[in-house]
Structure formats: C-alpha cells, structure tokens
Design a protein around this motif. Structure first.
Motif, PDB file in Angstrom:
ATOM      1  N   VAL A  43      -8.957   6.926   3.030  1.00 25.75           N
ATOM      2  CA  VAL A  43      -7.648   6.527   3.927  1.00 25.75           C
ATOM      3  C   VAL A  43      -8.626   6.121   5.259  1.00 25.75           C
ATOM      4  CG1 VAL A  43      -5.981   8.021   5.560  1.00 25.75           C
ATOM      5  CG2 VAL A  43      -6.088   8.141   2.507  1.00 25.75           C
ATOM      6  N   LYS A  44      -9.425   6.910   5.342  1.00 25.69           N
ATOM      7  CA  LYS A  44     -10.160   7.150   6.832  1.00 25.69           C
ATOM      8  C   LYS A  44     -10.840   5.085   6.775  1.00 25.69           C
ATOM      9  CE  LYS A  44     -12.952   8.579  11.175  1.00 25.69           C
ATOM     10  NZ  LYS A  44     -13.548   7.031  11.335  1.00 25.69           N
TER      11      LYS A  44
ATOM     12  N   PRO B 112       0.072   4.949   7.878  1.00 27.92           N
ATOM     13  CA  PRO B 112       0.392   6.442   8.676  1.00 27.92           C
ATOM     14  C   PRO B 112       0.002   7.100   8.277  1.00 27.92           C
ATOM     15  CG  PRO B 112       1.966   5.190   6.976  1.00 27.92           C
ATOM     16  CD  PRO B 112       0.546   4.353   6.872  1.00 27.92           C
ATOM     17  N   LEU B 113       0.172   7.989   8.612  1.00 26.23           N
ATOM     18  CA  LEU B 113      -0.630   9.872   9.129  1.00 26.23           C
ATOM     19  C   LEU B 113      -0.434  10.346   8.372  1.00 26.23           C
ATOM     20  CD1 LEU B 113      -0.097  10.379  13.504  1.00 26.23           C
ATOM     21  CD2 LEU B 113      -2.378   9.406  11.880  1.00 26.23           C
ATOM     22  N   SER B 114       1.055  10.146   7.272  1.00 31.51           N
ATOM     23  CA  SER B 114       1.117  11.162   6.747  1.00 31.51           C
ATOM     24  C   SER B 114       0.205  10.943   5.465  1.00 31.51           C
ATOM     25  CB  SER B 114       3.035  11.165   5.946  1.00 31.51           C
ATOM     26  OG  SER B 114       2.925   9.735   5.579  1.00 31.51           O
ATOM     27  N   TYR B 115      -0.646   9.697   5.763  1.00 31.95           N
ATOM     28  CA  TYR B 115      -1.588   9.631   4.750  1.00 31.95           C
ATOM     29  C   TYR B 115      -2.992  10.484   4.067  1.00 31.95           C
ATOM     30  CZ  TYR B 115       0.615   4.773   2.752  1.00 31.95           C
ATOM     31  OH  TYR B 115       1.212   3.785   2.698  1.00 31.95           O
TER      32      TYR B 115
ATOM     33  N   TRP C 115      -8.170   2.115  -5.448  1.00 35.02           N
ATOM     34  CA  TRP C 115      -7.525   2.529  -4.343  1.00 35.02           C
ATOM     35  C   TRP C 115      -8.356   1.981  -2.436  1.00 35.02           C
ATOM     36  CZ3 TRP C 115      -6.607   4.602   0.108  1.00 35.02           C
ATOM     37  CH2 TRP C 115      -4.915   4.373   1.126  1.00 35.02           C
ATOM     38  N   GLN C 116      -9.285   2.123  -2.310  1.00 31.72           N
ATOM     39  CA  GLN C 116      -9.990   1.917  -1.062  1.00 31.72           C
ATOM     40  C   GLN C 116     -10.333   0.377  -1.354  1.00 31.72           C
ATOM     41  OE1 GLN C 116     -13.490   4.451  -0.165  1.00 31.72           O
ATOM     42  NE2 GLN C 116     -14.291   3.135   0.410  1.00 31.72           N
TER      43      GLN C 116
ATOM     44  N   ILE D 268       0.814  -1.385  -0.061  1.00 32.04           N
ATOM     45  CA  ILE D 268       0.087   0.382   0.271  1.00 32.04           C
ATOM     46  C   ILE D 268       0.948   1.332  -0.220  1.00 32.04           C
ATOM     47  CG2 ILE D 268      -1.784   1.324   1.888  1.00 32.04           C
ATOM     48  CD1 ILE D 268      -2.507  -1.315   2.698  1.00 32.04           C
ATOM     49  N   ARG D 269       0.344   2.057  -1.011  1.00 34.42           N
ATOM     50  CA  ARG D 269       1.457   3.550  -1.024  1.00 34.42           C
ATOM     51  C   ARG D 269       0.123   5.035  -0.207  1.00 34.42           C
ATOM     52  NH1 ARG D 269       4.736   5.802  -6.286  1.00 34.42           N
ATOM     53  NH2 ARG D 269       5.635   7.715  -4.959  1.00 34.42           N
ATOM     54  N   ASP D 270       0.870   6.085  -0.025  1.00 35.25           N
ATOM     55  CA  ASP D 270      -0.246   7.148   0.032  1.00 35.25           C
ATOM     56  C   ASP D 270      -0.481   7.389  -1.045  1.00 35.25           C
ATOM     57  OD1 ASP D 270      -0.601   8.923   0.140  1.00 35.25           O
ATOM     58  OD2 ASP D 270       0.751  10.491   1.228  1.00 35.25           O
ATOM     59  N   PRO D 271      -2.091   7.418  -1.058  1.00 33.84           N
ATOM     60  CA  PRO D 271      -2.323   7.245  -2.067  1.00 33.84           C
ATOM     61  C   PRO D 271      -2.428   8.774  -3.342  1.00 33.84           C
ATOM     62  CG  PRO D 271      -4.221   7.750  -0.013  1.00 33.84           C
ATOM     63  CD  PRO D 271      -2.906   7.510   0.174  1.00 33.84           C
ATOM     64  N   TYR D 272      -1.851   9.541  -2.101  1.00 30.97           N
ATOM     65  CA  TYR D 272      -2.137  10.202  -3.179  1.00 30.97           C
ATOM     66  C   TYR D 272      -0.688  11.067  -3.885  1.00 30.97           C
ATOM     67  CZ  TYR D 272      -4.945  13.788  -0.302  1.00 30.97           C
ATOM     68  OH  TYR D 272      -5.905  14.250   0.570  1.00 30.97           O
TER      69      TYR D 272
END
Length: 495
Positions: free
Chosen positions: A463-464, A479-482, A373-374, A329-333
């Motif tokens: 993300v949530k 990660p919170l950075s997501y 992605w979700q 999984i990668r940061d979706p942005y």
C-alpha cells in the motif's frame, strides 16, 4: 347536544380533508383488481434478430408478454422471447442470438427499438427466487423501489391517476405496467395510484439519489412521503444498448483493475451511461449470461469502444493499444478476499464462509497476489506515458456513485456520451440502474479479520509503495483506510 357536537366535528373533518386532498383525486379513474400471481421478475436483455434454434412454445390462448414469461418460468428456462405472437423459451442466450457472426449489419442494429419485423425482445427470468410461480410478493416489490418523494399535489399532463378500494403497491405497479408507464407511485392514503414516466419525474440523476434518503419508516407512515417503483416498462432512452460499427482501434478505451476490484460493475455503469456494450479481451461466461453481450464480441471487430483487459495481460499492451485508460483500485484487503472467493467458487459474484479464510491456501494466495495488486498501477502508469488515465477508487464509487459516473462520462469521448441533454438522460438511467446484476453475493458477509500481523505488514508495505508512486505521478493518494493496524476493526460495507 352530543349529536350536534359530533356533527360539527364531522363537518370540520371533511373540511380538513378537502383542504388536504390533492387536486388530482377529482380526475382519478376507477380501476379493477389485477391478477398478481403470474407477474415475473425479469431483466430486460434487449432486442435481437431471432436465430430460431429453440422451438417455439405452443400456447392455445392468445399470447401476451406476461403469459410467455410465465410459461418459460414454469419450464425452468432462464430466457424468454416473444415474436410474431410466438413464445420462445431457452436455457442460454447463445441459442437466441449470435454475436460471433456480427458485422456492420449486426442483429442488434436491425432490431433497433424492437420495431423490425424479425426482432425478438429477450428477457432473463429470475428462476431461482420467488418470482412468477409465487406471484408478485413484497420482496420483489421492494427490490424495484427507486426512492421516495413528497406526495405530489399537482401532476404533469402525461400522468394518469387511478382509484381502487384496497389499493396495494403491487396493484399500482401492475396497472402502470399495463399502460406502459415507467414509474408507479402508490398513494395508499387515498387508495390511489399515480403512473408517470422517468423523465417527467426526475430532471437530474442526483434527484434520484436524494429520493432514497426519504425512504424511512417514519416518513412512509406519515403518508406525506410516498414510494416510487420502477415498472418493467423502460423508456427507449434507457434500454437497448448497442454495438458500434468499425470503432477505430487506436481510439479504444480500456478498463482494468486487480481481480475483485469491481471492474464488471464499472463496465455496467459505463454501458448504461453511454448506451453501448463494452468488450473483453478474454471472455467471462457469467457476465455474458447476465446481459453483458459484448463478452463474446471480438475486440478486433471494432464493435466496442470500451474494453476490459485482465491486469496480467494488460500491462504488456498498454503502451501500444489504448488511447485512454480507466484504472479502478480497491482496498487490497477487501479485493483479495473477493478475488479468492471467485477462485474457490469459480464465480465472480461468489462469497465465502469465513472458515475458508483461515486455511493455508488463502494466506498463500494473499502473499502471491498482493504483488500483482501493487505492480498493476505502477507498471500501467509508467507505460501509459502521456496517455490520459482516469483513476477511480472503488470506495468512492460505492459512497458517491453518481459523482464518479460523471467523472467517467467527462473522461470518455463525446461520441460515446452524446450531447449534454442525452448525457443527462443517460445519467438518470444510470441512477435507477446503479446496481445492475453484478453485485457480489452477501450470503456469507462477515466482519471477521482473516489477516494476521505478518500478512498485514506485507500488505501495508505494498500500500505504501503504491501510495508513494501515485503521489510522485501527481495522482490522488490512496485512502488512509487502506492501511491496517496490528489490531484493526474489520468492516466491509460493500462486501
């Protein structure tokens, strides 16, 4: 009086140098300057039984590995192979090897370690950058640097030491390549060159990662820290990945993830740490041409244990096909930007100028693809039921690669990783070959944030949803950075 002072000073200088000089200088052999003009930057693809579709290249002088590479480079062909003193040049890998007809007597096993009479050792040439034609330039040298170490004062019995007035890093690498060493250590302070092997230089993969930290200008200028370069020679334990024979269909492992999440790089790391090719339920020509030979091997042939499945197809077969699953999984942005670049440019390694991300097509793409992605991790984990699933975050793979590779190795069955001694050696190979040939281009790397407030709100909701689901299933939280705020600072160190 002045003469006496200078004499005393000179004697003291000699004493200091004698005390400071390493003992191996006494056994250094004199070397002659080597020609750096025809040295090629190549990727070792491996050994195969030759399928002679391409005509051999006629060379009037004795054929050497470097001469064959240079000849193919001058003909603007991407691949070079040398067999029985004959040089072959080709534009595609298909013309050299055929995996579609492989069975239990596949060409790769027959040509194991390049020792079979009919085996051809194939290299991919970097014909689009400064390489053979412009010689062994500093940028090519730097790309082969593994790390830096304190200058050794005592050497292993298997090392060789050479001395030459005006020694350079390029000359040292060429000298070590000539004698089939895998590591070159130029000690320019003493105009010397130490040739070594990977497994006598490093005992653990983490030592290689730590060695990279020492490579800063201050340390290198001091002369007490020296660089280590990888030569074009490889230890047999690091190269020549193989296909498996009749691997059970019910024991296969899947790698999956949303587009732009690093699945190809993850497969590369798995191939290096296991020594076996990975497969693909689809086919990606670019990955095949970069050396991922398993791309054109049917998964049903049982030649690959670890196989990639595109996320849209994977969620419908996960409950019946695989014994274990690796999900990245990668940061979706960042994943959405990378996925869009691949769609627009038609290449998995493409990057885009920031202007492309301001178009309506990009925002339409984001609003559609964020749902995929979700859905992927949620449907996958529901349908996997009791099957083991290893969750890898792309950002962890970037920031602490070897720790994540060890996790992957522990997750894989031992028949792929081997005993602890073999695994540790393969981990060292992985630490040296971390990046591979699968990193996305950084040509248009930018900190521009192309996501408006509405888009961020939709992505944050996805993300949530995934974060809550993972916590419910007792997996590590996202990660919170997501999450992104309305006005976020856009940084993407991994592109």
């Amino acid at each position: 009086m002045k003469t006496e002072i200078w004499l005393v000073f000179f004697i003291q200088l000699l004493i200091v140098r004698a005390e400071d000089s390493p003992t191996w200088l006494n056994i250094a052999e004199t070397m002659m300057p080597l020609n750096v003009k025809n040295r090629c930057n190549v990727q070792d693809i491996g050994c195969f039984m030759l399928i002679p579709t391409y005509p051999k290249t006629n060379l009037k002088y004795p054929i050497t590995h470097e001469r064959c590479l240079h000849k193919c480079y001058m003909e603007y062909t991407k691949y070079s192979g040398l067999i029985n003193n004959q040089c072959y040049c080709g534009t595609t890998l298909d013309k050299f090897v055929s995996n579609s007809t492989c069975n239990t007597d596949c060409s790769i096993e027959l040509a194991n370690n390049c020792k079979s009479d009919g085996s051809i050792h194939i290299y991919k040439l970097d014909i689009y950058t400064e390489s053979c034609g412009d010689g062994f330039k500093s940028n090519i040298l730097e790309s082969s640097r593994i790390g830096c170490l304190e200058m050794p004062y005592n050497l292993h019995n298997h090392n060789s030491v050479w001395y030459m007035t005006g020694m350079t890093g390029q000359q040292c690498v060429l000298q070590c390549e000539m004698f089939k060493y895998t590591i070159a250590i130029p000690v320019l302070r003493y105009s010397a060159c130490i040739c070594s092997y990977i497994f006598t230089t490093f005992e653990h993969a983490e030592e290689i990662i730590a060695s990279k930290i020492l490579c800063n200008d201050k340390n290198l200028i001091s002369g007490r820290i020296v660089p280590l370069y990888k030569t074009s020679s490889w230890d047999n334990q690091c190269t020549h990945r193989k296909f498996l024979n009749n691997y059970p269909a019910d024991k296969m492992i899947s790698v999956t993830g949303f587009a732009g999440s690093g699945t190809t790089w993850l497969r590369h790391l798995i191939e290096v740490v296991t020594g076996y090719y990975t497969g693909n339920h689809g086919e990606e020509h670019g990955a095949y041409e970069d050396g991922m030979i398993g791309e054109k091997m049917p998964v049903s042939a049982g030649r690959t244990a670890v196989n990639y499945a595109m996320f849209r197809n994977f969620i419908y077969r996960v409950d019946i096909t695989y014994e274990r699953i690796i999900l990245i999984i990668r940061d979706p942005y960042h994943a959405l930007k990378s996925a869009y670049a691949s769609v627009v440019m038609g290449s998995r390694k493409a990057s885009l100028h920031s202007v492309y991300y301001t178009e309506d097509n990009f925002h339409t793409f984001v609003m559609e693809e964020i749902l995929h992605w979700q859905i992927l991790p949620m449907v996958l984990l529901e349908k996997a039921k009791e099957k083991p699933v290893l969750l890898i975050y792309f950002e962890d793979l970037i920031n602490d690669t070897m720790r994540q590779v060890r996790r992957i190795a522990e997750f894989l069955p031992q028949n792929l990783t081997g005993n602890s001694d073999r695994l540790e050696k393969r981990l060292i190979c992985t630490a040296i070959e971390i990046q591979g040939n699968f990193k996305r281009s950084e040509k248009y790397k930018t900190d521009t944030d192309p996501f408006d407030y509405k888009t961020k709100r939709v992505i944050n909701e996805s993300v949530k949803a995934v974060d809550d689901f993972l916590k419910e299933k007792n997996f590590q939280a996202l990660p919170l950075s997501y999450y992104r705020k309305k006005k976020s600072v856009w940084t993407d160190p991994s592109n």
